[in-house]
Design a protein around this motif. Structure first.
Motif, PDB file in Angstrom:
ATOM      1  N   TYR A   1     -84.528  46.632 -22.544  1.00  0.00           N
ATOM      2  CA  TYR A   1     -84.372  45.451 -21.712  1.00  0.00           C
ATOM      3  C   TYR A   1     -83.858  44.226 -22.460  1.00  0.00           C
ATOM      4  O   TYR A   1     -84.235  43.117 -22.183  1.00  0.00           O
ATOM      5  CB  TYR A   1     -85.659  45.125 -20.963  1.00  0.00           C
ATOM      6  CG  TYR A   1     -86.940  45.114 -21.747  1.00  0.00           C
ATOM      7  CD1 TYR A   1     -87.894  46.081 -21.517  1.00  0.00           C
ATOM      8  CD2 TYR A   1     -87.216  44.130 -22.693  1.00  0.00           C
ATOM      9  CE1 TYR A   1     -89.084  46.072 -22.204  1.00  0.00           C
ATOM     10  CE2 TYR A   1     -88.398  44.113 -23.378  1.00  0.00           C
ATOM     11  CZ  TYR A   1     -89.335  45.082 -23.128  1.00  0.00           C
ATOM     12  OH  TYR A   1     -90.521  45.068 -23.803  1.00  0.00           O
ATOM     13  N   PHE A   2     -83.002  44.479 -23.394  1.00  0.00           N
ATOM     14  CA  PHE A   2     -82.522  43.334 -24.183  1.00  0.00           C
ATOM     15  C   PHE A   2     -81.008  43.244 -24.104  1.00  0.00           C
ATOM     16  O   PHE A   2     -80.363  42.836 -25.048  1.00  0.00           O
ATOM     17  CB  PHE A   2     -82.955  43.446 -25.633  1.00  0.00           C
ATOM     18  CG  PHE A   2     -84.268  44.123 -25.755  1.00  0.00           C
ATOM     19  CD1 PHE A   2     -85.405  43.439 -25.425  1.00  0.00           C
ATOM     20  CD2 PHE A   2     -84.351  45.440 -26.122  1.00  0.00           C
ATOM     21  CE1 PHE A   2     -86.632  44.070 -25.450  1.00  0.00           C
ATOM     22  CE2 PHE A   2     -85.568  46.073 -26.164  1.00  0.00           C
ATOM     23  CZ  PHE A   2     -86.714  45.385 -25.834  1.00  0.00           C
ATOM     24  N   GLY A   3     -80.471  43.689 -22.961  1.00  0.00           N
ATOM     25  CA  GLY A   3     -79.026  43.804 -22.805  1.00  0.00           C
ATOM     26  C   GLY A   3     -78.257  42.617 -23.328  1.00  0.00           C
ATOM     27  O   GLY A   3     -77.352  42.757 -24.146  1.00  0.00           O
TER      28      GLY A   3
ATOM     29  N   ARG B   1     -74.569  40.252 -27.560  1.00  0.00           N
ATOM     30  CA  ARG B   1     -74.191  39.210 -28.527  1.00  0.00           C
ATOM     31  C   ARG B   1     -74.259  39.743 -29.954  1.00  0.00           C
ATOM     32  O   ARG B   1     -73.445  39.385 -30.804  1.00  0.00           O
ATOM     33  CB  ARG B   1     -75.108  37.983 -28.361  1.00  0.00           C
ATOM     34  CG  ARG B   1     -74.850  37.282 -27.047  1.00  0.00           C
ATOM     35  CD  ARG B   1     -75.834  36.170 -26.803  1.00  0.00           C
ATOM     36  NE  ARG B   1     -75.577  34.986 -27.633  1.00  0.00           N
ATOM     37  CZ  ARG B   1     -76.360  33.900 -27.605  1.00  0.00           C
ATOM     38  NH1 ARG B   1     -77.413  33.867 -26.821  1.00  0.00           N
ATOM     39  NH2 ARG B   1     -76.072  32.868 -28.378  1.00  0.00           N
ATOM     40  N   PHE B   2     -75.248  40.596 -30.183  1.00  0.00           N
ATOM     41  CA  PHE B   2     -75.380  41.195 -31.519  1.00  0.00           C
ATOM     42  C   PHE B   2     -74.157  42.064 -31.829  1.00  0.00           C
ATOM     43  O   PHE B   2     -73.548  41.935 -32.891  1.00  0.00           O
ATOM     44  CB  PHE B   2     -76.656  42.036 -31.577  1.00  0.00           C
ATOM     45  CG  PHE B   2     -76.889  42.699 -32.898  1.00  0.00           C
ATOM     46  CD1 PHE B   2     -77.179  41.943 -34.024  1.00  0.00           C
ATOM     47  CD2 PHE B   2     -76.808  44.078 -33.031  1.00  0.00           C
ATOM     48  CE1 PHE B   2     -77.387  42.546 -35.257  1.00  0.00           C
ATOM     49  CE2 PHE B   2     -77.008  44.691 -34.256  1.00  0.00           C
ATOM     50  CZ  PHE B   2     -77.301  43.921 -35.365  1.00  0.00           C
TER      51      PHE B   2
ATOM     52  N   GLN C   1     -65.953  46.883 -28.235  1.00  0.00           N
ATOM     53  CA  GLN C   1     -66.082  47.975 -27.266  1.00  0.00           C
ATOM     54  C   GLN C   1     -67.554  48.278 -26.967  1.00  0.00           C
ATOM     55  O   GLN C   1     -67.935  48.434 -25.811  1.00  0.00           O
ATOM     56  CB  GLN C   1     -65.368  49.238 -27.785  1.00  0.00           C
ATOM     57  CG  GLN C   1     -65.283  50.347 -26.742  1.00  0.00           C
ATOM     58  CD  GLN C   1     -64.579  49.890 -25.444  1.00  0.00           C
ATOM     59  OE1 GLN C   1     -63.463  49.390 -25.482  1.00  0.00           O
ATOM     60  NE2 GLN C   1     -65.259  50.025 -24.301  1.00  0.00           N
ATOM     61  N   VAL C   2     -68.353  48.344 -28.038  1.00  0.00           N
ATOM     62  CA  VAL C   2     -69.798  48.569 -27.828  1.00  0.00           C
ATOM     63  C   VAL C   2     -70.381  47.408 -27.013  1.00  0.00           C
ATOM     64  O   VAL C   2     -71.165  47.611 -26.077  1.00  0.00           O
ATOM     65  CB  VAL C   2     -70.529  48.720 -29.184  1.00  0.00           C
ATOM     66  CG1 VAL C   2     -72.038  48.655 -28.997  1.00  0.00           C
ATOM     67  CG2 VAL C   2     -70.141  50.034 -29.847  1.00  0.00           C
ATOM     68  N   ALA C   3     -69.972  46.199 -27.366  1.00  0.00           N
ATOM     69  CA  ALA C   3     -70.470  45.013 -26.648  1.00  0.00           C
ATOM     70  C   ALA C   3     -70.107  45.098 -25.171  1.00  0.00           C
ATOM     71  O   ALA C   3     -70.944  44.800 -24.299  1.00  0.00           O
ATOM     72  CB  ALA C   3     -69.884  43.747 -27.271  1.00  0.00           C
ATOM     73  N   LEU C   4     -68.877  45.521 -24.874  1.00  0.00           N
ATOM     74  CA  LEU C   4     -68.440  45.600 -23.478  1.00  0.00           C
ATOM     75  C   LEU C   4     -69.229  46.676 -22.723  1.00  0.00           C
ATOM     76  O   LEU C   4     -69.629  46.465 -21.577  1.00  0.00           O
ATOM     77  CB  LEU C   4     -66.933  45.880 -23.413  1.00  0.00           C
ATOM     78  CG  LEU C   4     -66.327  45.946 -22.011  1.00  0.00           C
ATOM     79  CD1 LEU C   4     -66.610  44.671 -21.212  1.00  0.00           C
ATOM     80  CD2 LEU C   4     -64.812  46.187 -22.081  1.00  0.00           C
TER      81      LEU C   4
ATOM     82  N   ASN D   1     -75.690  46.020 -18.740  1.00  0.00           N
ATOM     83  CA  ASN D   1     -76.603  44.895 -18.516  1.00  0.00           C
ATOM     84  C   ASN D   1     -76.350  44.241 -17.157  1.00  0.00           C
ATOM     85  O   ASN D   1     -77.281  43.807 -16.482  1.00  0.00           O
ATOM     86  CB  ASN D   1     -76.432  43.869 -19.644  1.00  0.00           C
ATOM     87  CG  ASN D   1     -77.330  42.657 -19.482  1.00  0.00           C
ATOM     88  OD1 ASN D   1     -78.542  42.799 -19.340  1.00  0.00           O
ATOM     89  ND2 ASN D   1     -76.746  41.467 -19.480  1.00  0.00           N
ATOM     90  N   TRP D   2     -75.082  44.199 -16.765  1.00  0.00           N
ATOM     91  CA  TRP D   2     -74.708  43.561 -15.498  1.00  0.00           C
ATOM     92  C   TRP D   2     -75.325  44.279 -14.295  1.00  0.00           C
ATOM     93  O   TRP D   2     -75.539  43.688 -13.245  1.00  0.00           O
ATOM     94  CB  TRP D   2     -73.178  43.534 -15.390  1.00  0.00           C
ATOM     95  CG  TRP D   2     -72.669  42.750 -14.224  1.00  0.00           C
ATOM     96  CD1 TRP D   2     -72.034  43.221 -13.114  1.00  0.00           C
ATOM     97  CD2 TRP D   2     -72.747  41.323 -14.042  1.00  0.00           C
ATOM     98  NE1 TRP D   2     -71.728  42.204 -12.257  1.00  0.00           N
ATOM     99  CE2 TRP D   2     -72.152  41.028 -12.805  1.00  0.00           C
ATOM    100  CE3 TRP D   2     -73.280  40.282 -14.810  1.00  0.00           C
ATOM    101  CZ2 TRP D   2     -72.068  39.720 -12.311  1.00  0.00           C
ATOM    102  CZ3 TRP D   2     -73.189  38.989 -14.314  1.00  0.00           C
ATOM    103  CH2 TRP D   2     -72.592  38.722 -13.088  1.00  0.00           C
ATOM    104  N   GLN D   3     -75.613  45.550 -14.461  1.00  0.00           N
ATOM    105  CA  GLN D   3     -76.256  46.297 -13.373  1.00  0.00           C
ATOM    106  C   GLN D   3     -77.703  45.840 -13.173  1.00  0.00           C
ATOM    107  O   GLN D   3     -78.278  46.052 -12.117  1.00  0.00           O
ATOM    108  CB  GLN D   3     -76.266  47.816 -13.657  1.00  0.00           C
ATOM    109  CG  GLN D   3     -74.900  48.422 -13.894  1.00  0.00           C
ATOM    110  CD  GLN D   3     -73.914  48.066 -12.780  1.00  0.00           C
ATOM    111  OE1 GLN D   3     -74.243  48.159 -11.611  1.00  0.00           O
ATOM    112  NE2 GLN D   3     -72.734  47.605 -13.178  1.00  0.00           N
ATOM    113  N   VAL D   4     -78.278  45.231 -14.210  1.00  0.00           N
ATOM    114  CA  VAL D   4     -79.692  44.861 -14.157  1.00  0.00           C
ATOM    115  C   VAL D   4     -79.880  43.351 -13.986  1.00  0.00           C
ATOM    116  O   VAL D   4     -80.719  42.906 -13.215  1.00  0.00           O
ATOM    117  CB  VAL D   4     -80.418  45.316 -15.453  1.00  0.00           C
ATOM    118  CG1 VAL D   4     -81.917  45.079 -15.339  1.00  0.00           C
ATOM    119  CG2 VAL D   4     -80.144  46.790 -15.734  1.00  0.00           C
TER     120      VAL D   4
END
Lengths: 180, 368
Positions: B280-282, B287-288, B297-300, B306-309
């Motif tokens: 739960y730290f999307g 940012r990390f 790519q990993v960030a995206l 995360n946007w789903q939650v």
């Protein structure tokens, strides 16, 4: 009461989350349980199967249940920890049991040290699990902290020869069968 | 020193111990259990330490396992679940609580919070009206005032929330700090950095160690190019993962010699969280990945998930930032659509959105 219009006063807890930046911070309670099957031939008692264990338990968690910070200054120092080591052992080993083929295995505390994880210092409890004979598997029953914090997790890693097994121990998954 | 722990002299620690002793004496007292749970939740929230949410849950457990749990205990539990970002489970508990006690202002306020975090503003509008009906006029105004800042009405938010300065339920420091924190965010929405900072400082003057406010102000400082102040602000807060990320970002911005070490520790903390099955730290993970691991790519991927939650402004922002860095403007289309629909004001987000939209138009123009 800080929230007079409400029948109770839980609203304070919600305040902080009622913001766009209300990401709640984490650092939940974890302990790390690493088990390693002793290679055949290393055992002095061939009639037994021995598994070596290291159990890292956060000092923060232990402080909550045992009060390690004797002078209450907010810092646990070596002397305070040393004084409480027998109490830590006595407490922790109450919450772990092992059995094989329907018989209890013996958990033998060996020594206690300090280990560090990314979120702080941990008491590292070293122990041996001794089970009679040469069972094909054994069961660990883990109950540490669940009664006071259901979100606690035991992160288990078992090395058995070339095999590696991992599991997350929780109140719903507190017993785990492991191959030997 | 081996480990920092809450000091015994801390008034909240003293209160926890007293309430715990009282509960041990009278284990059937729901009111004592709820008071203790409340102190745990609040203390953990201030500290950024999730242990206390677990302690609170354990204290409430005997009532939660009853066939018909008291509505108030269900609301307490929902607060804990919400804190852990278990939104669906929190909603389920609130539904049970409201079925038993339809006028619970506290239940409606918690639901409003979840709807706002998840970007369901029509639902939040309804929740806030129920907060006013069941929880009192001032909390209702706070709810609506906060909500409007997400709907292109930040100036109205400012007026509404401004009316609550210095008044309100009990006018406790915590309540006033909450209002000041909301005002700071609304000022950020409007690009009024001077006023935003004034409100942040006022809020932190009232509750200096509050993790949420510290982290919000740290983000403000990072955005303003003042990372050295973040190091001072969060000096004693490194146990909180959210605070630690801001420290790591500040170290990186300053090119400190120990910046790599901070990044490494942050990675280890995320790994530890993943090992326990927490997810739960999307927003922080995006940012990390983006700014400390330099992996757009990993960030995206993380931002998309995360946007789903969660759909709060920071979730929107990191989604756009990740899409921009990964040169995949189309990936951010859901966020851009949301931005237009809600009319959210935020100068940083607006600039990002403009850039991504012009990239999208360029691509359409170049298409055969």
């Amino acid at each position: 009461m800080t929230c007079a219009p409400l029948p109770r006063c839980l609203c304070v807890a919600v305040f902080g989350c009622l913001t766009s930046l209300g990401v709640c911070a984490h650092s939940a309670s974890d302990a790390y349980l690493t088990l390693t099957l002793q290679k055949p031939g290393q055992s002095v008692q061939s009639a037994k199967t021995v598994v070596h264990g290291q159990w890292d338990i956060a000092l923060r968690d232990l402080d909550f249940v045992l009060g390690l910070d004797d002078n209450g200054d907010g810092h646990i120092v070596w002397g305070e920890l040393r004084r409480h080591q027998p109490q830590i052992s006595e407490y922790a080993y109450r919450y772990i049991h092992a059995s094989a083929a329907g018989k209890d295995c013996k958990i033998k505390p060996m020594r206690q040290m300090v280990d560090y994880h990314a979120d702080g210092a941990y008491a590292a409890l070293f122990f041996d699990v001794e089970c009679d004979g040469a069972p094909k598997g054994f069961t660990i029953d883990y109950q540490l902290f669940f009664a006071i914090d259901p979100s606690h997790r035991g992160i288990l890693v078992m090395h058995s020869g070339d095999n590696l097994a991992t599991s997350v121990l929780s109140p719903e998954n507190s017993k785990i069968d492991l191959d030997l | 020193m081996l480990q920092q722990v809450p000091a015994a002299a801390d008034p909240q620690v003293r209160q926890m111990r007293l309430l715990r002793a009282a509960l041990d004496k009278d284990q059937g007292s729901l009111s004592t259990a709820e008071q203790l749970a409340q102190v745990y939740i609040d203390f953990g929230r201030q500290l950024g330490d999730a242990h206390y949410a677990g302690y609170a849950e354990a204290v409430l457990r005997p009532w939660l396992t009853q066939a018909a749990p008291p509505a108030s205990a269900l609301v307490d539990y929902a607060t804990i679940l919400q804190y852990r970002h278990q939104f669906a489970e929190a909603r389920a508990q609130l539904k049970r609580a409201l079925a038993a006690q339809p006028g619970s202002g506290q239940a409606w306020l918690t639901l409003a919070t979840i709807d706002m975090v998840q970007g369901d503003y029509p639902a939040a509008t309804h929740d806030c009206s129920q907060v006013a009906a069941g929880g009192g006029f001032q909390l209702g105004i706070a709810c609506v005032g906060n909500l409007r800042s997400y709907l292109g009405q930040a100036k109205q938010s400012l007026v509404l929330l401004g009316q609550l300065q210095g008044v309100g339920p009990g006018s406790s420091p915590t309540y006033q700090a909450w209002i000041e924190g909301l005002l700071a965010e609304v000022c950020e929405r409007l690009g009024d950095w001077t006023q935003a900072e004034t409100h942040y400082r006022k809020a932190l003057g009232l509750v200096p160690a509050d993790n949420f406010l510290q982290v919000a102000y740290a983000d403000f400082l990072l955005d303003r190019g003042r990372p050295e102040e973040v190091l001072t602000l969060l000096r004693d807060s490194s146990q909180s993962d959210t605070a630690f990320l801001r420290l790591a970002l500040a170290k990186a911005a300053l090119h400190s010699s120990d910046a790599q070490l901070y990044t490494w520790i942050m990675a280890a903390r995320f790994e530890a969280l993943a090992a326990r099955g927490s997810d739960y730290f999307g927003r922080e993970q995006v940012r990390f990945a983006l700014y400390l691991q330099h992996n757009p790519q990993v960030a995206l991927d993380l931002a998309t998930r995360n946007w789903q939650v969660q759909r709060a402004p920071w979730d929107l922002r990191v989604f756009l930032e990740a899409a921009d860095a990964a040169h995949q403007p189309h990936a951010a289309s859901p966020a851009l659509r949301f931005l237009h629909e809600t009319k959210l004001e935020d100068p940083v987000i607006a600039t990002l959105a403009q850039r991504l939209e012009s990239q999208l138009q360029d691509r359409v123009g170049k298409a055969p």
